[in-house]
Design a protein around this motif. Structure first.
Motif, short mmCIF file in Angstrom:
data_model
loop_
_atom_site.label_atom_id
_atom_site.label_comp_id
_atom_site.label_asym_id
_atom_site.label_seq_id
_atom_site.Cartn_x
_atom_site.Cartn_y
_atom_site.Cartn_z
N SER A 16 35.93 134.30 -5.77
CA SER A 16 37.29 134.83 -5.82
C SER A 16 37.39 135.83 -6.94
CB SER A 16 37.93 133.43 -6.21
OG SER A 16 39.21 133.87 -6.84
N PRO A 17 38.46 136.59 -7.09
CA PRO A 17 38.62 137.44 -8.23
C PRO A 17 39.11 136.75 -9.30
CG PRO A 17 40.05 137.88 -6.25
CD PRO A 17 39.04 136.82 -5.78
N VAL A 18 39.62 135.63 -9.27
CA VAL A 18 39.85 134.53 -10.12
C VAL A 18 38.95 134.12 -10.96
CG1 VAL A 18 41.61 132.48 -10.96
CG2 VAL A 18 42.06 134.07 -8.83
N SER A 19 39.15 134.05 -12.29
CA SER A 19 38.02 133.45 -13.20
C SER A 19 37.73 132.27 -13.16
CB SER A 19 38.20 133.87 -14.72
OG SER A 19 39.44 133.08 -14.97
N ASP A 21 29.90 129.77 -16.41
CA ASP A 21 30.00 130.53 -15.44
C ASP A 21 28.75 130.82 -14.80
OD1 ASP A 21 30.19 132.72 -13.52
OD2 ASP A 21 32.10 133.23 -14.49
N LYS A 76 43.68 125.55 -13.16
CA LYS A 76 44.53 125.40 -12.05
C LYS A 76 44.23 124.05 -11.48
CE LYS A 76 46.11 127.68 -7.98
NZ LYS A 76 47.32 127.51 -7.97
N TYR A 129 37.34 128.32 -5.72
CA TYR A 129 38.43 129.15 -5.38
C TYR A 129 39.37 128.32 -6.10
CZ TYR A 129 36.13 130.83 -1.17
OH TYR A 129 35.11 131.36 -0.25
N PRO A 130 40.71 129.09 -6.45
CA PRO A 130 41.82 128.44 -7.35
C PRO A 130 42.72 127.69 -6.08
CG PRO A 130 42.32 130.82 -6.65
CD PRO A 130 40.87 130.69 -6.18
N VAL A 162 31.88 131.59 -8.99
CA VAL A 162 33.15 131.47 -8.06
C VAL A 162 33.08 132.63 -6.84
CG1 VAL A 162 34.72 130.96 -10.07
CG2 VAL A 162 34.35 133.47 -9.31
N ASP A 179 40.09 129.99 -15.19
CA ASP A 179 41.32 129.84 -14.59
C ASP A 179 41.36 128.90 -13.49
OD1 ASP A 179 42.52 131.68 -16.46
OD2 ASP A 179 42.43 133.42 -14.96
N ILE A 180 40.35 129.09 -12.53
CA ILE A 180 40.19 128.03 -11.58
C ILE A 180 40.09 126.59 -12.30
CG2 ILE A 180 38.74 127.12 -9.55
CD1 ILE A 180 38.00 130.06 -9.02
N ASN A 236 33.04 139.94 -4.62
CA ASN A 236 33.37 138.40 -5.03
C ASN A 236 32.55 137.50 -4.26
OD1 ASN A 236 35.62 139.13 -6.75
ND2 ASN A 236 36.90 139.68 -4.83
#
Length: 268
Positions: free
Chosen positions: A81-84, A106, A91, A44-45, A79, A87-88, A179
């Motif tokens: 989450s819809p966030v890649s 990934d 962040k 998760y981000p 992941v 990006d996680i 997700n």
């Protein structure tokens, strides 16, 4: 058989450290390994304790690099989450921890193979699909967080073993949400975790549980809840033993799935 299956022949040692002064001690197999896989909880981000802290993960990566200066260290996560994943990682602050021999991968993009379920009593899956990379490395480490959620009115403890859910491809194990891995929640997560252990969990050579802060969720959501200061990190060579020690120290009931796994792997 590997130590995780023939547990009666293996004495698990779990170490507890202060999170502020945590220095990871890798398993012997990590020394001079050519390829090491690290599976952190980074689904998760969101900052710790939803995800692993960078101080704990950084200690693990630094110790593995010291143990094996020339190793290729692969950080693998899938992941929730819809966030890649990239990006996680950005962040949450992962990239500054990586040296030129470390790579983030990934799990959803990796080639997968079927892993047989070595349990004498599989719950649901006779085999499970996971990255082929797991059998192409010399050492595997899971770095989880310590969470308590509620599923079907029962508490669920997530630590180093539950962290492995992120290795299973969402395309194969999704249900209503693309997700998540909803197929791995049926008939229940505690039951499926037994299959997870006997398919891929037994392959892991080390486990770390970041319990600097514990996440206590009022429901099933592992990305929302209260953060409880605890200040500890647990680590050792055996996932089940590490998760058990974390529960005992935190005064959480020992999850049924840990007892079931121990019972099955102690069978001759």
């Amino acid at each position: 058989m590997k130590k995780g299956i023939a547990e009666s022949e293996y004495e698990a040692v779990v170490q507890t450290a202060s999170a502020k002064s945590f220095v990871y001690q890798p398993p012997a197999i990590a020394h001079h390994a050519k390829r090491i896989l690290v599976k952190p909880n980074l689904g998760y981000p969101i900052a710790p304790p939803v995800t692993v802290s960078m101080s704990v993960l950084g200690s693990v990566l630094a110790a593995l690099r010291q143990a094996s200066p020339q190793a290729e260290i692969l950080i693998v996560e899938g992941v929730c989450s819809p966030v890649s994943l990239s990006d996680i990682a950005r962040k949450n602050g992962l990239y500054p921890l990586l040296d030129s021999g470390m790579q983030l991968l990934d799990a959803d993009l990796l080639s997968i193979v079927e892993y047989p379920n070595l349990s004498p009593a599989p719950v649901r899956f006779q085999t499970m699909w996971a990255p082929a990379l797991l059998q192409e490395v010399d050492c595997r480490i899971t770095v989880g967080t310590f969470k308590r959620t509620v599923l079907k009115d029962q508490s669920l403890i997530s630590a180093s073993l539950k962290n492995l859910y992120g290795l299973f491809p969402r395309a194969k194990y999704k249900a209503r949400s693309a997700n998540s891995r909803g197929q791995l929640h049926r008939p229940s997560v505690p039951q499926i975790l037994q299959d997870v252990y006997f398919c891929i969990g037994h392959l892991f050579d080390g486990a770390v549980v970041d319990a600097d802060r514990r996440l206590i969720s009022p429901d099933w959501k592992p990305d929302k809840g209260a953060a409880i200061e605890f200040g500890k990190v647990f680590f050792g060579d055996d996932l089940v033993a590490v998760d058990r020690a974390a529960c005992q120290t935190a005064k959480e009931p020992i999850p049924d799935y840990l007892d079931a796994i121990d019972q099955h792997r102690n069978q001759p």
